[in-house]
Design an enzyme around this catalytic site. Structure first.
Site, mmCIF file in Angstrom:
data_model
loop_
_atom_site.group_PDB
_atom_site.id
_atom_site.type_symbol
_atom_site.label_atom_id
_atom_site.label_comp_id
_atom_site.label_asym_id
_atom_site.label_seq_id
_atom_site.Cartn_x
_atom_site.Cartn_y
_atom_site.Cartn_z
ATOM 1 N N PRO A 84 0.835 -1.210 0.000
ATOM 2 C CA PRO A 84 0.000 0.000 0.000
ATOM 3 C C PRO A 84 0.866 1.255 0.000
ATOM 4 O O PRO A 84 1.727 1.433 0.858
ATOM 5 C CB PRO A 84 -0.800 -0.129 1.302
ATOM 6 C CG PRO A 84 0.038 -1.002 2.187
ATOM 7 C CD PRO A 84 0.754 -1.946 1.269
ATOM 8 N N GLY A 86 0.425 5.389 -0.327
ATOM 9 C CA GLY A 86 -0.515 6.490 -0.368
ATOM 10 C C GLY A 86 -0.231 7.464 -1.507
ATOM 11 O O GLY A 86 0.924 7.735 -1.838
ATOM 12 N N THR A 162 -2.496 -1.289 9.942
ATOM 13 C CA THR A 162 -1.143 -0.760 10.053
ATOM 14 C C THR A 162 -0.921 -0.246 11.471
ATOM 15 O O THR A 162 -1.681 0.600 11.957
ATOM 16 C CB THR A 162 -0.913 0.354 9.025
ATOM 17 O OG1 THR A 162 -1.056 -0.198 7.714
ATOM 18 C CG2 THR A 162 0.469 0.955 9.162
ATOM 19 N N HIS A 280 7.240 0.566 7.699
ATOM 20 C CA HIS A 280 6.657 1.641 6.892
ATOM 21 C C HIS A 280 7.680 2.180 5.897
ATOM 22 O O HIS A 280 7.705 3.375 5.581
ATOM 23 C CB HIS A 280 6.137 2.769 7.788
ATOM 24 C CG HIS A 280 4.846 3.382 7.318
ATOM 25 N ND1 HIS A 280 3.631 2.968 7.774
ATOM 26 C CD2 HIS A 280 4.591 4.368 6.426
ATOM 27 C CE1 HIS A 280 2.671 3.683 7.196
ATOM 28 N NE2 HIS A 280 3.235 4.543 6.358
ATOM 29 N N GLY A 334 7.109 -1.535 -2.372
ATOM 30 C CA GLY A 334 6.500 -0.217 -2.377
ATOM 31 C C GLY A 334 7.167 0.690 -3.390
ATOM 32 O O GLY A 334 6.689 0.873 -4.503
#
Length: 395
Positions: A84, A86, A162, A280, A334
């Site tokens: 994921p 953003g 998350t 992250h 990512g």
């Protein structure tokens, strides 16, 4: 001829990284590329794989290898998902749907960010492949419940909670750039714009930037909406809240952001169906463990009760092999897929996934691993850790 030559030069994820740097405005490029504070964890995420060495076997070459596996009931042809990310629609018009189409075409799973520019419904409708929705626990539990209901109605296979984002990390690149998500050309950006005009041209016809999942709750421009989202994150989440969430969602539940083995054990006890080892992408707490360094202890703590996934620093197919050898069921990428998206949209994401698959297949054929199930901890060694060597000797 020029376009064909350019494609021929893009043979690695690093090639796509460099090409994306040439295409994206500095502010957007730094937003994708950057991490928290001194970016030590960001750097270690990738460098940690360099400390691991593959142990190939003699006279074991495999003429055919099988990269497929099954994760939480979904068969995938490649143990690499798209993580994921953003606002990835900043890189390419309709970037989230483009990523979904490429991920589905490559036979794997897309992990969808709650902070996408497109709505979760539009992303789900854009392709047929399996999708998981990333979810945060918001102060307003009604908002969390609404997201769960929408995800179920849109056909999402799993929810990913998350854990490492009670507040946003301090990302100094973004602060120095005065990061905004506007397309207006200001005087201070004219030189950057002149050098990277292709991004502006292709985004000119895109819809106005907006975080569609939050429309109706936040007003104003994209910056205002991002500020709203930051304000509704709940910094006081506890394991009891995970119990509440488990009661609200009857499908697979994955917890993303685990680095400590005690947290892994507690997550399993709380009834999660999967764990994603993640920091992250080094964008939250600088100086925390790299994911590949944290992976073995988490795998041992889980003891096979649920699948363990990993994201962070994956740039090569051999990185995926090393993570699988240490017990990961699959990896997620990512920045790597974002660089492909920035360069060529859907085709770029598919190309990055194809590169990782080709690198995996080549390495496994040479090393003698006929399937991902053949990868074991003995398949790698870490020369800097004597305890790791003793473990290998006893394997």
């Amino acid at each position: 001829m020029k376009a064909a030559r350019a494609r021929a030069e893009l043979v690695s994820v690093d090639d796509y990284s460099k090409a994306a740097h040439r295409v994206l405005p500095r502010m957007i490029d730094d937003f994708v590329r950057g991490g928290a504070l001194d970016e030590r964890t960001l750097a270690r995420n990738a460098a940690g794989f360099d400390d691991l060495w593959l142990r190939a076997r003699s006279f074991s070459a495999a003429s055919q290898v099988e990269l497929g596996t099954t994760v939480l009931g979904s068969p995938i042809t490649l143990p690499v998902m798209t993580a994921p990310t953003g606002a990835s629609g900043l890189l390419w018009p309709g970037g989230e749907a483009a990523t979904g189409r490429a991920t589905a075409a490559c036979g794997t799973i897309m992990q969808v960010s709650a902070g996408s520019l497109q709505s979760m419904e539009d992303i789900a409708a854009g392709s047929q492949g399996p999708k998981w929705l990333q979810l945060f626990l918001y102060k307003d539990r009604g908002l969390t419940t609404e997201f769960l209901q929408r995800a179920k109605a849109a056909g999402y296979r799993a929810i990913m909670v998350t854990t490492d984002c009670p507040v946003h990390g301090r990302r100094e690149r973004d602060s120095r750039n005065g990061f905004t998500m506007e397309r207006r050309i200001r005087f201070s950006r004219l030189v950057d714009t002149a050098l990277r005009y292709r991004w502006w041209l292709r985004m000119a016809g895109a819809p106005q930037f907006s975080l569609r999942n939050f429309e109706g709750r936040a007003t104003g421009g994209l910056v205002d909406m991002a500020a709203y989202i930051a304000s509704v994150l709940d910094p006081d989440v506890t394991w009891a809240d995970l119990d509440w969430l488990r009661g609200q969602w009857d499908g697979p539940l994955v917890i993303k952001g685990i680095l400590h083995p005690d947290d892994a054990r507690q997550a399993v006890a709380a009834g999660v169906d999967g764990i994603q080892v993640s920091n992250h992408g080094g964008r939250q707490l600088d100086g925390t463990l790299a994911t590949i360094d944290a992976l073995p202890a988490v795998v041992d703590a889980v003891a096979g009760k649920v699948p363990v996934l990993l994201d962070g620093g994956v740039r090569r197919g051999t990185d995926v092999i090393k993570a699988l050898a240490l017990g990961a069921a699959a990896c997620a990428i990512g920045r790597s897929h974002l660089w492909g998206l920035a360069v060529a949209g859907e085709r770029g994401v598919a190309a990055v996934l194809d590169i990782l698959a080709a690198e995996m297949r080549n390495a496994m054929m040479i090393g003698g691993w006929r399937s991902v199930a053949d990868l074991r901890r003995v398949s790698v060694c870490q020369l800097r850790r004597p305890d790791f060597q003793r473990e290998l000797m006893n394997a």
